[in-house]
Enzyme design. Structure first.
Site, PDB file in Angstrom:
ATOM      1  N   GLU A  64      24.722  42.004  38.582  1.00  0.00           N
ATOM      2  CA  GLU A  64      24.428  41.739  39.359  1.00  0.00           C
ATOM      3  C   GLU A  64      23.814  43.127  40.875  1.00  0.00           C
ATOM      4  O   GLU A  64      22.971  42.197  41.333  1.00  0.00           O
ATOM      5  CB  GLU A  64      26.024  41.206  40.390  1.00  0.00           C
ATOM      6  CG  GLU A  64      26.033  39.565  39.511  1.00  0.00           C
ATOM      7  CD  GLU A  64      27.195  40.138  38.507  1.00  0.00           C
ATOM      8  OE1 GLU A  64      27.517  41.138  38.419  1.00  0.00           O
ATOM      9  OE2 GLU A  64      27.615  39.065  37.797  1.00  0.00           O
ATOM     10  N   HIS A 133      35.155  32.259  41.645  1.00  0.00           N
ATOM     11  CA  HIS A 133      34.099  31.023  41.148  1.00  0.00           C
ATOM     12  C   HIS A 133      33.936  29.933  41.652  1.00  0.00           C
ATOM     13  O   HIS A 133      33.669  28.793  41.564  1.00  0.00           O
ATOM     14  CB  HIS A 133      34.376  30.785  39.877  1.00  0.00           C
ATOM     15  CG  HIS A 133      34.403  31.707  38.873  1.00  0.00           C
ATOM     16  ND1 HIS A 133      35.098  32.651  38.751  1.00  0.00           N
ATOM     17  CD2 HIS A 133      33.263  31.543  37.754  1.00  0.00           C
ATOM     18  CE1 HIS A 133      35.341  33.916  37.884  1.00  0.00           C
ATOM     19  NE2 HIS A 133      33.521  33.709  37.022  1.00  0.00           N
TER      20      HIS A 133
END
Lengths: 332, 342
Positions: A64, A133
């Site tokens: 990321e 999440h």
């Protein structure tokens, strides 16, 4: 002649916007984890790789920080990347590139460059994905000058704001609530934009202004329908952009209704509701208030796994109805 | 860049790489620039001492051959990302010292109009995408620039400078991996000056040579003596050729040394006076290059003196330019946060 309007899901609307952007401008390309043949974790990129090829629908390693940095570097040197985070939570891994580089590069270099990068963040709870999440971190990025941060709440806005983001010369962060991906709504064919930095009055009313973001807009509208039967006339303002915020639309609405409630999924403390409340307290609308401002935000906990606990962690329609009733009837 | 004529090249057949590759004029210009970097940083340091520059700065005195050697084969539109110790890279890529001084003085005529200072010095027109205050911050950005080059087929090569400290950042590993997977035209240049602030590479880094890490990303890892201009330039030349031919990235480890401390707060307690003295007296990159140029007949004492005088004047003029330039108005604090819409 008006463009043909179809019912599309929020995810389909985003996919269509990305396809139009790539058709219009060869500099536009998509980057992200498993966005190619897999189609993205939420099937937003879907089959785009078949139409545009693996170079323009570029699968990245699970990197990321590096991936965000590559997008920033490509944007600074002439490309128009749209970078998909698999989950908005993973922005935490890329904060360096977003906050220190993308947001500041133009400023640090005295205006010599622009950073036209778009980053998409699937956000929010409700999918049973638990604490890592399910977060809503938009206020983190909303705190950073140099970024623009948007939260489209409808398929129409999702397409129009994404196309506005691609055309924007500065970094635009798009927070997409995961539960909205399947929500359907009218979406015109072809190119159109919805301006960044403009709120939308989704329902006019006289008694109370609810400023809502993302998935909370629909919940506020559902609550407003119930409250109408009780004689409470709610105005729902969809903030749509949290930086730069459309202050005037909110101020004008509060001057009209004299009551303000902010509804958002992110953790309540130090969130968007605090900013909207303070902004109203500093504005001429303060003198119009007939009651204290109310904030309904997420609980001061991580998002739990258990579905009942998960629901209880974020504002639901009955919570909005109850709080609105109290506010208008002067219980508070 | 034009190469030396054939006749001249033949007479140099046994000399090191750069003396065969470049003309005498080009090589004298390298010495000129190495002096310019040295004197620029000395001038900046003195201006800091006199209170004309605030904040802090990170001097690369002792690393001039590394900056010049790496940039030697680059074309003007090739790009670099630089580090907090980036003054040398900026000059080597073609920046004017007067506009750099102006930036350090916080003036509107500076490269960043006074918004960046030493740590964000850049010269976008000459391909320098900027120094960076975050260790390793520029490495993924360089990979992105190389991705642009490949996608837009511009033929540009991108160099990412970073220090030994950056090789322990995640960004380094993620960026090298992506560059290798996508075979991008980028060169990773680790200027290993032995210390990340105070922590030596021996104490911070599990491999003996940072170039060894190239193996993990299937790219060549090259070690050069960063204080010998010819060695650095030769390695850079090969890496640039490889990148331009579409063969992918290279990691060059340029082993060097900074004569000064990490920044202005450094008390130099982690290394000995003897160590510093040894590098300054016996391995100074300018002295080494100068004596090679002299030995091989590319310059004489008068030529060296002429360069020193020209540099002294450029530095003095640059400082005067910076002093005389206007400061930005406080009303313009909000400029350049976003792109101004026409």
């Amino acid at each position: 002649m008006d463009a043909m309007v179809r019912e599309l899901s929020y995810a389909q609307a985003i996919q269509e916007a990305m396809a139009i952007a790539m058709d219009m401008d060869e500099r536009v390309f998509l980057m992200g984890e498993d966005i190619g043949v897999y189609g993205g974790a939420f099937q937003v990129t879907g089959d785009l790789v078949d139409r545009y090829g693996a170079d323009r629908v570029l699968d990245t390693p699970i990197s990321e920080l590096g991936g965000a940095g590559v997008a920033v570097g490509a944007a600074v040197t002439g490309m128009r990347p749209i970078f998909e985070f698999q989950f908005s939570d993973f922005a935490t891994l890329a904060m360096e590139q977003i906050v220190n580089q993308a947001a500041k590069m133009r400023f640090m270099l005295g205006g010599e460059v622009s950073v036209p990068v778009v980053m998409r963040f699937p956000a929010g709870s409700g999918t049973g994905a638990a604490a890592q999440h399910s977060q809503s971190l938009e206020a983190w990025l909303g705190h950073v000058p140099g970024l623009k941060v948007i939260q489209p709440a409808t398929p129409y806005d999702a397409k129009g704001m994404l196309l506005a983001a691609v055309a924007d010369p500065d970094p635009v962060m798009i927070f997409e609530h995961k539960l909205l991906y399947k929500a359907k709504g009218p979406v015109p064919e072809g190119y159109y934009t919805v301006p960044i930095g403009k709120a939308d009055i989704r329902r006019e009313g006289r008694d109370l202004t609810i400023v809502a973001t993302s998935i909370m807009v629909q919940k506020a509208l559902d609550a407003a329908a119930t409250l109408e039967a009780e004689g409470i006339d709610v105005e729902v303002v969809d903030l749509r952009t949290i930086r730069p915020m459309d202050k005037q639309t909110v101020i004008d609405s509060v001057k009209k209704t004299s009551r303000l409630m902010c509804v958002y999924e992110a953790v309540k403390t130090l969130g968007i509701g605090a900013e909207v409340s303070a902004m109203i307290a500093e504005s001429e609308a303060f003198d119009y208030l007939d009651a204290p401002i109310v904030r309904l935000g997420g609980a001061e906990t991580p998002i739990p796994y258990n579905p009942e606990l998960e629901k209880a962690t974020v504002p639901q329609v009955p919570d909005i109805i109850a709080a609105a009733r109290d506010l208008v009837k002067g219980v508070r | 860049m034009a190469t030396a004529s054939k006749a001249a090249a033949d007479s140099r057949a046994n000399l090191p790489f750069v003396y065969r590759q470049y003309s005498a004029e080009q090589l004298r210009e390298v010495l000129h620039k190495m002096y310019l970097i040295r004197r620029f940083e000395e001038g900046a340091e003195e201006s800091y001492m006199r209170g004309l520059i605030h904040g802090t700065m990170h001097l690369s005195i002792g690393q001039e051959a590394s900056a010049m050697g790496i940039c030697m084969p680059l074309a003007e539109d090739d790009q670099i990302t630089s580090t907090h110790r980036g003054h040398g890279h900026c000059i080597a890529k073609g920046a004017e010292v007067k506009r750099m001084f102006a930036e350090f003085f916080g003036k509107t005529t500076g490269y960043c109009k006074g918004r960046g200072g030493s740590m964000h010095i850049a010269d976008v027109a000459k391909g320098n995408l900027g120094a960076n205050g975050i260790v390793g911050g520029g490495i993924p950005i360089a990979v992105g620039a190389a991705l642009s080059s490949k996608m837009m087929k511009t033929g540009k090569v991108v160099v990412s400078f970073f220090g030994d400290g950056a090789n322990n950042e995640g960004a380094f590993h993620e960026a090298l991996n992506m560059a290798a997977v996508w075979k991008l035209p980028v060169i990773f240049v680790c200027e290993n000056n032995g210390y990340g602030m105070s922590t030596s590479t021996a104490r911070s880094t599990a491999v003996k040579n940072i170039a060894d890490r190239a193996a993990a990303y299937s790219m060549p890892g090259v070690i050069v003596n960063g204080n010998i201009f010819s060695e650095v330039a030769e390695a850079s030349h090969k890496a640039v050729e490889r990148a331009r031919n579409g063969e992918g990235p290279t990691l060059i480890e340029s082993k060097t040394y900074r004569h000064r401390g990490h920044s202005k707060s450094d008390r130099n307690r982690y290394r000995t006076k003897e160590e510093i003295e040894d590098w300054m007296s016996n391995r100074d990159p300018i002295t080494l290059f100068e004596s090679e140029l002299r030995e091989f007949g590319f310059i004489d004492d008068r030529g060296i003196e002429a360069i020193r005088e020209a540099v002294a004047k450029e530095i003095a003029d640059g400082i005067e330019f910076a002093k005389a330039s206007p400061s930005p108005d406080v009303s313009e604090t909000g400029n350049y946060v976003y792109t101004e819409q026409a």
